[in-house]
Design an enzyme around this catalytic site. Structure first.
Site: not given
Ligand code: NDP
Length: 515
Positions: A221, A295, A329, A426
């Site tokens: 996904k 992660e 990250c 973050e």
């Molecule tokens: P999310 O954790 O929401 O998104 C990561 C993935 O999970 C996306 O594919 C998202 O879908 C999906 N997702 C969202 N909610 C759920 C759920 N309840 N169950 C399963 N999958 C889910 O990150 P965001 O994009 O909202 O970013 C928010 C913050 O997260 C950022 O500001 C940053 O601080 C952090 N982040 C950290 C990352 C890392 O590599 N450690 C990467 C990305 C974000 P969808 O995209 O459709 O929401």
């Protein structure tokens, strides 16, 4: 990165890049910043052609080897964050689609992929890797369009590393019994893999390559804002002749990810993303027999000692936090600099930041691209405003941001204390918080004062200090005199709220084997 001598005058019309096309920060809109007698070097625009990519108006889900619309016909738009231009409509997978994809993955697992000898599975992985290399330019342009990252990063980092992961794990597929997990390690079954938007293709490769090498099948996904390269990768799977159902790609929002994670047919869950969603997934998976790797986020310390070569350290600081707009990250978002050299390091850093070029992600000269989404831009704005309100000093080079799209100038906060939100949370943007220390013990105490534990950087001339520091720091990955280096053979992962499990290397196989 831009030469220190580069100058352009957006208003001059003499071939200097405009802010929209990529202008060095630190230049005023009306005049070049050259000193008298100093030559002015203009950057000519160097845009990568979009023509190598053909974007369809609509994309379906990739299930059982074919593309199809969502069962209920729902779609969503994916936009170019640099221009806000809609790129395509993409199918939004619902529960029926999750059921179909997991069913296809289960059938492929039982009938084809798991019984197949590892040496045969390896051939498919090699084919995918080679296709990624052959179509690298197409992937790089598409990634930059959908994500906003500079083409030189998608071209030189994301795509080659994605191919390298497939090559690397192809090599393991027929050697699993020598990986140190017993004489006959078994795969887990169907892996449900949820990935974020910051490295869309690379995260797909991190997830798919070890899972497939170990004999699992996958339902991936991608993030809602960056689905396009995952769908192109699905096309590559078709091209490589991968048996139907071995890889399935479900585009959609968070609810699609949630439905995948809780599906009873999924035996392994792998997630990269925010700590908040990671905790929610851990709660969903608790009490089931699903295996889970997370992660999550980070708030890494990049630690500069007074004996570090300053210019080299400054490059490492820039790479640590401004690479990929800080959407990383493991970004070195907290600079811990020894007090005696803090002034010079900050002064050199500011000078260097003024030479970075922000603008069109497809321009090969661009260093800083667009922020991936309006939502992420809002979050960066909120946290940086909190930084100012709490008393830290904010600095950015003079910078014209393009009128359309989501943009944020590179920003440095000095006078940051440990209690400030910008030192604890973050930000996931091009924002650096600078703190100082006097002794190595103080550096360790400050670096470890975080609920995260993903990465850290150490800059010093002394090898013994590097080793001592590395033993004290609670971080999964520690770079010494470099930063943000990745290799498929090297395990990556965190402690505490940065998650658990390792991706990459031999360790990355364990997450997909019954060990
Ligand atoms: P999310 O954790 O929401 O998104 C990561 C993935 O999970 C996306 O594919 C998202 O879908 C999906 N997702 C969202 N909610 C759920 C759920 N309840 N169950 C399963 N999958 C889910 O990150 P965001 O994009 O909202 O970013 C928010 C913050 O997260 C950022 O500001 C940053 O601080 C952090 N982040 C950290 C990352 C890392 O590599 N450690 C990467 C990305 C974000 P969808 O995209 O459709 O929401």
């Amino acid at each position: 990165m831009g030469s220190g001598k580069a100058r352009s005058s957006p208003a001059s019309g003499r071939g200097g890049a405009t802010a929209d096309r990529g202008a060095a920060l630190g230049e005023s809109a009306s005049e070049p910043a050259a000193r008298p007698g100093e030559p002015i070097w203009h950057y000519a625009p160097a845009p990568e052609s979009r023509d190598v990519v053909s974007i369809e108006p609509e994309y379906g889900l990739f299930v059982a080897g074919t593309f199809r619309p969502a069962a209920d016909g729902r779609t969503f738009a994916t936009v170019n964050p640099a221009t806000e231009e809609p790129l395509a409509q993409v199918a939004a997978a619902g529960q029926a689609d999750v059921d179909a994809a997991v069913g296809a993955a289960r059938a492929a697992y039982e009938q084809v992929w798991q019984p197949m000898p590892g040496s045969e599975r390896a051939k498919y992985l090699y084919r995918i890797a080679r296709q990624l290399q052959e179509r690298a330019r197409e992937f790089a342009v598409l990634e930059s369009l959908d994500n906003g990252k500079p083409i030189k990063e998608s071209r030189d980092v994301d795509i080659p590393l994605a191919a390298a992961h497939f090559f690397y794990y192809a090599g393991w597929a027929d050697k699993l019994e020598y990986a140190g997990y017993g004489p006959d390690p078994r795969p887990l079954g169907v892996a449900g893999q949820v990935i974020p938007w910051n490295f869309p293709l690379l995260m797909a490769a991190w997830k798919l390559a070890p899972a497939l090498a170990a004999g699992n099948t996958c339902v991936l996904k991608p993030a809602e804002t960056t689905p396009l390269t995952a769908l192109l990768l699905a096309e590559v799977c078709q091209q490589a002749g991968l048996p139907p159902g071995v890889v399935n790609v479900l585009t959609g929002a968070g609810d699609t990810g949630a439905a995948l994670v809780r599906h009873p047919g999924v035996t392994k869950v792998a997630f990269t993303g925010s700590t908040e969603v990671g905790k929610e997934i851990a709660r969903t998976v608790a009490g089931t027999d699903k295996k889970l790797t997370l992660e999550l986020g980070g708030k890494a310390a990049n630690i500069v000692f007074d004996d570090a070569p300053v210019e080299q350290a400054v490059e490492g600081i820039v790479n640590g936090i401004f690479f990929n707009q800080g959407h990383v990250c493991c970004a070195g978002s907290r600079l811990l600099v020894q007090e005696s050299v803090a002034d010079i390091v900050v002064e050199r850093l500011q000078r260097r930041l003024a030479t970075l070029r922000l603008g069109d992600p497809l321009d090969k000269n661009t260093d800083i691209g667009a922020i991936n989404s309006r939502q992420q831009l809002d979050k960066i704005n909120e946290l940086t405003q909190a930084g100012e309100a709490e008393g830290a000093q904010r600095w950015s080079p003079p910078c014209q941001l393009p009128a359309k799209g989501y943009w944020f100038a590179p920003t440095v906060f000095t006078g940051v204390s440990q209690s400030h939100r910008i030192a604890r949370e973050e930000i996931f943007g091009p924002v650096l918080s600078v703190l100082t220390f006097r002794t190595p013990d103080e550096a360790v105490a400050k670096a470890n004062n975080t609920p995260y534990g993903l990465s850290a950087g150490i800059w010093t001339d002394k090898g013994s200090r590097i080793l001592w520091m590395a033993q004290q720091l609670r971080a999964g990955v520690i770079w010494a005199n470099t930063y943000n280096r990745f290799d498929p053979a090297s395990p990556f992962g965190g402690y505490q709220e940065s998650g658990y499990g390792r991706e990459g290397g031999r360790h990355g196989l364990a997450a997909y084997l019954n060990v």
